[in-house]
Design a protein around this motif. Structure first.
Motif, PDB file in Angstrom:
ATOM      1  N   UNK A 112     -67.063 -27.825  43.422  1.00 12.64           N
ATOM      2  CA  UNK A 112     -67.052 -26.659  42.533  1.00 12.64           C
ATOM      3  C   UNK A 112     -65.656 -26.058  42.535  1.00 12.64           C
ATOM      4  N   UNK A 113     -65.142 -25.723  41.371  1.00 10.50           N
ATOM      5  CA  UNK A 113     -63.844 -25.053  41.259  1.00 10.50           C
ATOM      6  C   UNK A 113     -64.061 -23.547  41.394  1.00 10.50           C
ATOM      7  N   UNK A 114     -63.346 -22.892  42.332  1.00  9.51           N
ATOM      8  CA  UNK A 114     -63.474 -21.454  42.568  1.00  9.51           C
ATOM      9  C   UNK A 114     -62.129 -20.786  42.275  1.00  9.51           C
ATOM     10  N   UNK A 115     -62.143 -19.796  41.403  1.00  4.80           N
ATOM     11  CA  UNK A 115     -60.901 -19.130  40.996  1.00  4.80           C
ATOM     12  C   UNK A 115     -61.118 -17.621  40.980  1.00  4.80           C
ATOM     13  N   UNK A 116     -60.172 -16.883  41.526  1.00  8.97           N
ATOM     14  CA  UNK A 116     -60.125 -15.416  41.388  1.00  8.97           C
ATOM     15  C   UNK A 116     -59.064 -15.097  40.347  1.00  8.97           C
ATOM     16  N   UNK A 117     -59.438 -14.342  39.323  1.00 10.00           N
ATOM     17  CA  UNK A 117     -58.475 -13.931  38.306  1.00 10.00           C
ATOM     18  C   UNK A 117     -58.424 -12.409  38.251  1.00 10.00           C
ATOM     19  N   UNK A 118     -57.453 -11.886  37.548  1.00 10.93           N
ATOM     20  CA  UNK A 118     -57.280 -10.436  37.441  1.00 10.93           C
ATOM     21  C   UNK A 118     -57.040 -10.076  35.984  1.00 10.93           C
ATOM     22  N   UNK A 119     -58.128 -10.102  35.209  1.00  8.10           N
ATOM     23  CA  UNK A 119     -58.096  -9.737  33.784  1.00  8.10           C
ATOM     24  C   UNK A 119     -57.144 -10.637  33.010  1.00  8.10           C
ATOM     25  N   UNK A 120     -57.215 -11.933  33.260  1.00  7.10           N
ATOM     26  CA  UNK A 120     -56.350 -12.880  32.552  1.00  7.10           C
ATOM     27  C   UNK A 120     -57.210 -14.031  32.005  1.00  7.10           C
ATOM     28  N   UNK A 121     -58.088 -13.748  31.049  1.00  6.80           N
ATOM     29  CA  UNK A 121     -59.000 -14.780  30.546  1.00  6.80           C
ATOM     30  C   UNK A 121     -58.283 -15.931  29.848  1.00  6.80           C
ATOM     31  N   UNK A 122     -57.076 -15.673  29.324  1.00  6.48           N
ATOM     32  CA  UNK A 122     -56.343 -16.747  28.644  1.00  6.48           C
ATOM     33  C   UNK A 122     -56.000 -17.888  29.608  1.00  6.48           C
TER      34      UNK A 122
END
Length: 482
Positions: A163-173
């Protein structure tokens, strides 16, 4: 132990950093600034915790006051509510500004989060050259080994075990670009878990585009600035496969990423984490030492895994290491067992994560065959801000980043009970340099005095106060920060 506790209704410290060596101090108020400071206990203020807010009850004809963050508008000297980490804490009228939120957690949860830090060796069993508890972590686990063939359960297809796990910060692009690269190069069946800051949702157009990726679970948190560590832990706890792939939101998976090889290596060995190499000298080993002033410290030597003695005998492009870049494939159960990321650290979580793995005797390696594309630019990406390479005002960003980094690195030092982190690169000839420091009576510049350069963290700005000097500075003038 650095824990805040109550005594007769007065908030006070017990055997912690915010206490002078000669006597106990309690929380009081500097009348000239309304800031909370440490004062002799006879001058303490009485504070009560009510509905999650720390308050000073109304007395006679005075109003009720709340503990709240202080921040100054650039154009005036009036208080405004725009708190940042590291902001001074003041006592002000409750109805004027929102109060600081206080959350009590069960002691069991607190101890569980620090389970990797519970060390069993006694003080007498420690070597004189490293006589403090964290030195027990210096003893590494045995070298990585191949598992017996009858213990190997090979991953037949990536969709069933990664499974790919990613934390982002309001960057849907970035997430849209990443999800497409995962589909194209790993297969549409590979699951993704993305954790984003909240709480507002996005436009219907963005939500529709995110919804096109059927195997992606996109979680928008209930609060802004969730923090990298908290976001990654939430993501990992949603993983149902035996492995997960972790990296930042601005990575891109290519057809030569080497993820399949990394999974095969985890299948057949007792490694817990296989990381990407990154820069030629980033990966390194860490150990606890005494610094030149005999203070407990952590030493990180970048490039110390590059020698021939670190090469895995069963995979020549891989080397054993304590620390890799934030791009790796890991065994889900091993990371959870080691405690994962410390939820307290919004940033500066990287080193803490790998220290937890080492403390839990989990084995880490990096492989030159594992390599992803790291592309910070989003010019031309769908839904990205137009005509900008960064969506934020730089001076504001560096002020926030600097204040956050100071607080989080101080919290990191407290977490491991050390005075500093010493960092150098193997073969550079450099002396060890203190790169993290405690937040002790730091100078706060006004808006007019500050420059972007002053607010940008550089190695030259970091340092460590001698123990005697730092102790002397704690006392009645010590400030309490968010």
């Amino acid at each position: 132990r650095g824990d805040m506790m109550t005594s007769r209704g007065d908030m006070m410290t017990s055997r912690g950093d915010m206490m002078t060596s000669s006597s106990d101090n309690c929380v009081g108020v500097d009348k000239s600034t309304s800031r909370l400071v440490l004062v002799p206990c006879q001058r303490a203020i009485r504070l009560v915790l009510e509905d999650g807010e720390l308050k000073r009850p109304a007395q006679r004809q005075s109003r009720e006051f709340c503990v709240q963050p202080e921040s100054k508008d650039d154009s005036s000297s009036t208080l405004v509510f725009s708190p940042e980490l590291g902001t001074r804490v003041v006592l002000g009228p409750c109805q004027n500004y929102p109060a600081s939120s206080i959350t009590l957690i069960p002691e069991e949860d607190f101890l569980t989060d620090r389970s990797a830090l519970i060390l069993t060796r006694t003080q007498e069993q420690l070597p004189p050259s490293c006589p403090f508890p964290a030195c027990m972590i210096n003893e590494r686990a045995s070298p990585p080994l191949l598992l017996p063939e009858d213990h190997v359960i090979p991953c037949s297809n990536l969709a069933s075990c990664v499974t790919v796990v990613v934390k982002t910060a309001r960057r849907p692009w970035f997430i849209i670009r990443l999800a497409r690269s995962v589909q194209e190069n790993l297969g549409e069946g590979v699951s993704m878990v993305v954790v984003d800051d909240g709480p507002p949702s996005y436009s219907p157009q963005i939500m529709a585009r995110l919804g096109e990726f059927a195997n992606m679970r996109y979680v928008i948190a209930d609060k802004p600035d969730l923090g990298i560590a908290e976001g990654r832990m939430r993501g990992v706890m949603l993983v149902e496969t035996k492995y997960f792939l972790s990296f930042d939101d601005d990575f891109i998976v290519t057809n030569t990423s080497g993820i399949r090889e990394a999974v095969d290596l985890l299948d057949k060995s007792d490694l817990s984490v296989v990381g990407a190499k990154g820069g030629t000298s980033f990966a390194g080993n860490v150990d606890f030492v005494l610094d030149s002033d005999k203070h407990p410290a952590l030493r990180l030597v970048h490039g110390s895994c590059n020698g021939a003695d670190s090469v895995l005998p069963f995979k020549s492009d891989c080397r054993r290491c304590d620390l890799t870049i934030n791009c790796f494939v890991a065994k889900t159960s091993d990371v959870i067992q080691a405690g994962g990321w410390s939820r307290e650290l919004k940033v500066s979580e990287h080193l803490d994560f790998f220290l937890r793995l080492k403390a839990a005797k989990k084995k880490v390696a990096y492989c030159s065959s594992l390599k992803l594309l790291h592309d910070h630019s989003y010019v031309g990406l769908e839904f990205a801000p137009s005509n900008k390479t960064k969506p934020i005002d730089q001076s504001w960003y560096w002020r926030l980043r600097w204040s956050r980094t100071k607080l989080m690195t101080a919290r990191f030092l407290n977490h491991w009970n050390i005075h500093s982190v010493l960092k150098r690169t193997k073969g550079s000839g450099q002396e060890d340099e203190g790169v993290y420091k405690p937040v002790l009576n730091e100078t706060h510049h006004t808006q007019d005095e500050s420059t972007e350069a002053q607010n940008t963290p550089t190695e030259a700005q970091f340092g460590v106060l001698p123990k005697s000097e730092s102790q002397a500075q704690w006392g009645a003038d010590s400030k309490l920060n968010l």
